[in-house]
Scaffold this motif. Structure first.
Motif, PDB file in Angstrom:
ATOM      1  N   THR A  31     -10.279   3.919   9.468  1.00 38.11           N
ATOM      2  CA  THR A  31     -10.577   5.276   9.922  1.00 38.11           C
ATOM      3  C   THR A  31     -10.002   6.314   8.960  1.00 38.11           C
ATOM      4  O   THR A  31     -10.671   7.285   8.595  1.00 38.11           O
ATOM      5  CB  THR A  31     -10.018   5.501  11.342  1.00 38.11           C
ATOM      6  OG1 THR A  31     -10.576   4.531  12.224  1.00 38.11           O
ATOM      7  CG2 THR A  31     -10.314   6.893  11.844  1.00 38.11           C
ATOM      8  N   VAL A  32      -8.770   6.109   8.533  1.00 37.42           N
ATOM      9  CA  VAL A  32      -8.138   7.028   7.581  1.00 37.42           C
ATOM     10  C   VAL A  32      -8.914   7.038   6.268  1.00 37.42           C
ATOM     11  O   VAL A  32      -9.126   8.111   5.675  1.00 37.42           O
ATOM     12  CB  VAL A  32      -6.651   6.660   7.357  1.00 37.42           C
ATOM     13  CG1 VAL A  32      -6.052   7.459   6.206  1.00 37.42           C
ATOM     14  CG2 VAL A  32      -5.849   6.882   8.621  1.00 37.42           C
ATOM     15  N   ILE A  33      -9.344   5.876   5.805  1.00 38.10           N
ATOM     16  CA  ILE A  33     -10.122   5.812   4.568  1.00 38.10           C
ATOM     17  C   ILE A  33     -11.409   6.627   4.715  1.00 38.10           C
ATOM     18  O   ILE A  33     -11.789   7.387   3.816  1.00 38.10           O
ATOM     19  CB  ILE A  33     -10.440   4.349   4.186  1.00 38.10           C
ATOM     20  CG1 ILE A  33      -9.160   3.632   3.764  1.00 38.10           C
ATOM     21  CG2 ILE A  33     -11.476   4.289   3.064  1.00 38.10           C
ATOM     22  CD1 ILE A  33      -9.311   2.124   3.653  1.00 38.10           C
ATOM     23  N   ALA A  45     -12.178  16.222  -5.301  1.00 38.89           N
ATOM     24  CA  ALA A  45     -10.968  15.780  -5.981  1.00 38.89           C
ATOM     25  C   ALA A  45     -10.729  14.327  -5.599  1.00 38.89           C
ATOM     26  O   ALA A  45     -10.977  13.922  -4.464  1.00 38.89           O
ATOM     27  CB  ALA A  45      -9.783  16.628  -5.564  1.00 38.89           C
ATOM     28  N   ASP A  46     -10.287  13.549  -6.554  1.00 39.64           N
ATOM     29  CA  ASP A  46     -10.051  12.134  -6.286  1.00 39.64           C
ATOM     30  C   ASP A  46      -8.599  11.934  -5.880  1.00 39.64           C
ATOM     31  O   ASP A  46      -7.678  12.466  -6.497  1.00 39.64           O
ATOM     32  CB  ASP A  46     -10.379  11.301  -7.523  1.00 39.64           C
ATOM     33  CG  ASP A  46     -10.528   9.834  -7.207  1.00 39.64           C
ATOM     34  OD1 ASP A  46     -10.749   9.505  -6.030  1.00 39.64           O
ATOM     35  OD2 ASP A  46     -10.424   9.018  -8.141  1.00 39.64           O
ATOM     36  N   LEU A  47      -8.408  11.179  -4.821  1.00 38.12           N
ATOM     37  CA  LEU A  47      -7.075  10.845  -4.332  1.00 38.12           C
ATOM     38  C   LEU A  47      -6.886   9.337  -4.396  1.00 38.12           C
ATOM     39  O   LEU A  47      -7.819   8.584  -4.136  1.00 38.12           O
ATOM     40  CB  LEU A  47      -6.894  11.316  -2.881  1.00 38.12           C
ATOM     41  CG  LEU A  47      -6.995  12.808  -2.612  1.00 38.12           C
ATOM     42  CD1 LEU A  47      -6.945  13.066  -1.107  1.00 38.12           C
ATOM     43  CD2 LEU A  47      -5.879  13.554  -3.307  1.00 38.12           C
ATOM     44  N   ILE A  48      -5.681   8.911  -4.705  1.00 39.07           N
ATOM     45  CA  ILE A  48      -5.385   7.475  -4.754  1.00 39.07           C
ATOM     46  C   ILE A  48      -5.063   6.922  -3.362  1.00 39.07           C
ATOM     47  O   ILE A  48      -5.051   5.708  -3.154  1.00 39.07           O
ATOM     48  CB  ILE A  48      -4.237   7.196  -5.745  1.00 39.07           C
ATOM     49  CG1 ILE A  48      -4.162   5.706  -6.060  1.00 39.07           C
ATOM     50  CG2 ILE A  48      -2.917   7.713  -5.199  1.00 39.07           C
ATOM     51  CD1 ILE A  48      -3.279   5.352  -7.202  1.00 39.07           C
ATOM     52  N   GLU A  49      -4.844   7.800  -2.407  1.00 39.33           N
ATOM     53  CA  GLU A  49      -4.419   7.370  -1.084  1.00 39.33           C
ATOM     54  C   GLU A  49      -5.452   6.485  -0.383  1.00 39.33           C
ATOM     55  O   GLU A  49      -5.087   5.597   0.386  1.00 39.33           O
ATOM     56  CB  GLU A  49      -4.088   8.575  -0.193  1.00 39.33           C
ATOM     57  CG  GLU A  49      -2.733   9.185  -0.473  1.00 39.33           C
ATOM     58  CD  GLU A  49      -2.719  10.040  -1.738  1.00 39.33           C
ATOM     59  OE1 GLU A  49      -3.804  10.399  -2.258  1.00 39.33           O
ATOM     60  OE2 GLU A  49      -1.623  10.342  -2.211  1.00 39.33           O
ATOM     61  N   MET A  52      -4.760   3.129  -1.540  1.00 37.36           N
ATOM     62  CA  MET A  52      -3.516   2.632  -0.958  1.00 37.36           C
ATOM     63  C   MET A  52      -3.730   2.182   0.491  1.00 37.36           C
ATOM     64  O   MET A  52      -3.195   1.157   0.913  1.00 37.36           O
ATOM     65  CB  MET A  52      -2.435   3.708  -1.040  1.00 37.36           C
ATOM     66  CG  MET A  52      -1.992   3.993  -2.462  1.00 37.36           C
ATOM     67  SD  MET A  52      -0.913   5.427  -2.657  1.00 37.36           S
ATOM     68  CE  MET A  52       0.438   5.057  -1.580  1.00 37.36           C
ATOM     69  N   PHE A  53      -4.521   2.937   1.244  1.00 29.96           N
ATOM     70  CA  PHE A  53      -4.806   2.539   2.623  1.00 29.96           C
ATOM     71  C   PHE A  53      -5.698   1.294   2.674  1.00 29.96           C
ATOM     72  O   PHE A  53      -5.611   0.505   3.615  1.00 29.96           O
ATOM     73  CB  PHE A  53      -5.435   3.693   3.416  1.00 29.96           C
ATOM     74  CG  PHE A  53      -4.412   4.601   4.031  1.00 29.96           C
ATOM     75  CD1 PHE A  53      -3.724   4.233   5.172  1.00 29.96           C
ATOM     76  CD2 PHE A  53      -4.124   5.831   3.459  1.00 29.96           C
ATOM     77  CE1 PHE A  53      -2.777   5.061   5.736  1.00 29.96           C
ATOM     78  CE2 PHE A  53      -3.176   6.678   4.015  1.00 29.96           C
ATOM     79  CZ  PHE A  53      -2.493   6.291   5.151  1.00 29.96           C
ATOM     80  N   ALA A  54      -6.553   1.096   1.659  1.00 31.60           N
ATOM     81  CA  ALA A  54      -7.369  -0.118   1.602  1.00 31.60           C
ATOM     82  C   ALA A  54      -6.480  -1.343   1.394  1.00 31.60           C
ATOM     83  O   ALA A  54      -6.670  -2.376   2.056  1.00 31.60           O
ATOM     84  CB  ALA A  54      -8.403  -0.011   0.483  1.00 31.60           C
ATOM     85  N   ASN A 100       2.371   5.528   2.767  1.00 31.10           N
ATOM     86  CA  ASN A 100       1.034   6.088   2.553  1.00 31.10           C
ATOM     87  C   ASN A 100       0.862   7.415   3.280  1.00 31.10           C
ATOM     88  O   ASN A 100       0.250   8.349   2.754  1.00 31.10           O
ATOM     89  CB  ASN A 100      -0.048   5.112   3.022  1.00 31.10           C
ATOM     90  CG  ASN A 100      -0.194   3.937   2.088  1.00 31.10           C
ATOM     91  OD1 ASN A 100       0.256   3.963   0.957  1.00 31.10           O
ATOM     92  ND2 ASN A 100      -0.822   2.888   2.575  1.00 31.10           N
ATOM     93  N   ALA A 101       1.376   7.505   4.487  1.00 32.71           N
ATOM     94  CA  ALA A 101       1.280   8.753   5.242  1.00 32.71           C
ATOM     95  C   ALA A 101       2.036   9.873   4.529  1.00 32.71           C
ATOM     96  O   ALA A 101       1.562  11.013   4.467  1.00 32.71           O
ATOM     97  CB  ALA A 101       1.821   8.559   6.651  1.00 32.71           C
ATOM     98  N   GLY A 102       3.186   9.555   3.983  1.00 29.36           N
ATOM     99  CA  GLY A 102       3.944  10.550   3.221  1.00 29.36           C
ATOM    100  C   GLY A 102       3.198  10.999   1.983  1.00 29.36           C
ATOM    101  O   GLY A 102       3.071  12.201   1.713  1.00 29.36           O
ATOM    102  N   PHE A 103       2.670  10.039   1.216  1.00 32.92           N
ATOM    103  CA  PHE A 103       1.893  10.381   0.028  1.00 32.92           C
ATOM    104  C   PHE A 103       0.672  11.214   0.386  1.00 32.92           C
ATOM    105  O   PHE A 103       0.335  12.171  -0.307  1.00 32.92           O
ATOM    106  CB  PHE A 103       1.451   9.131  -0.730  1.00 32.92           C
ATOM    107  CG  PHE A 103       2.520   8.526  -1.588  1.00 32.92           C
ATOM    108  CD1 PHE A 103       3.423   9.298  -2.271  1.00 32.92           C
ATOM    109  CD2 PHE A 103       2.613   7.147  -1.719  1.00 32.92           C
ATOM    110  CE1 PHE A 103       4.407   8.743  -3.068  1.00 32.92           C
ATOM    111  CE2 PHE A 103       3.587   6.572  -2.507  1.00 32.92           C
ATOM    112  CZ  PHE A 103       4.498   7.373  -3.182  1.00 32.92           C
ATOM    113  N   LEU A 104       0.008  10.849   1.460  1.00 32.80           N
ATOM    114  CA  LEU A 104      -1.175  11.587   1.895  1.00 32.80           C
ATOM    115  C   LEU A 104      -0.823  13.028   2.266  1.00 32.80           C
ATOM    116  O   LEU A 104      -1.521  13.968   1.873  1.00 32.80           O
ATOM    117  CB  LEU A 104      -1.836  10.876   3.079  1.00 32.80           C
ATOM    118  CG  LEU A 104      -3.063  11.538   3.676  1.00 32.80           C
ATOM    119  CD1 LEU A 104      -4.172  11.607   2.637  1.00 32.80           C
ATOM    120  CD2 LEU A 104      -3.531  10.759   4.889  1.00 32.80           C
TER     121      LEU A 104
END
Length: 111
Positions: A31-33, A45-49, A52-54, A100-104
């Motif tokens: 869902t987050v993805i 914009a491209d995010l790496i998160e 990371m969630f995958a 991941n939540a922090g990075f996001l």
């Protein structure tokens, strides 16, 4: 008085909880993805998160499979080993979800 050396009922109960929770967390990561992909498309914009969630979802899936295997095994020794592995993987996955939540949060507030 119950035998303190008999770990089977406790392990079975823990494996059940790990199985159901890790399966639910796979859904949360997916869902987050999906939400991140919408944000990425809107902001262009491209995010790496999302990557990371995958990876996080895959770790939860492995955890889910290991706990399922521990529920299906008949060997007490294998049960305890699989239980330990799935428990450790679950805690690693949970810590990764928090990171991941922090990075996001920091990535979205930086844009």
């Amino acid at each position: 008085m119950p035998d303190t050396n008999d770990k089977s009922p406790l392990d079975h109960d823990i494996s059940t909880h790990i199985f159901t929770t890790s399966a639910a967390m796979v859904g949360v990561c997916i869902t987050v993805i999906g939400i991140l992909r919408v944000i990425i498309a809107i902001r262009q914009a491209d995010l790496i998160e999302d990557d990371m969630f995958a990876v996080n979802a895959m770790l939860y899936l492995v955890t889910c499979l290991m706990s399922y295997w521990s529920l299906r095994t008949r060997s007490v020794r294998r049960l305890h080993r699989l239980e330990r592995i799935s428990d450790t993987l679950f805690l690693v996955s949970l810590a990764m979800t928090t990171v991941n939540a922090g990075f996001l949060t920091w990535a979205l507030s930086a844009h």
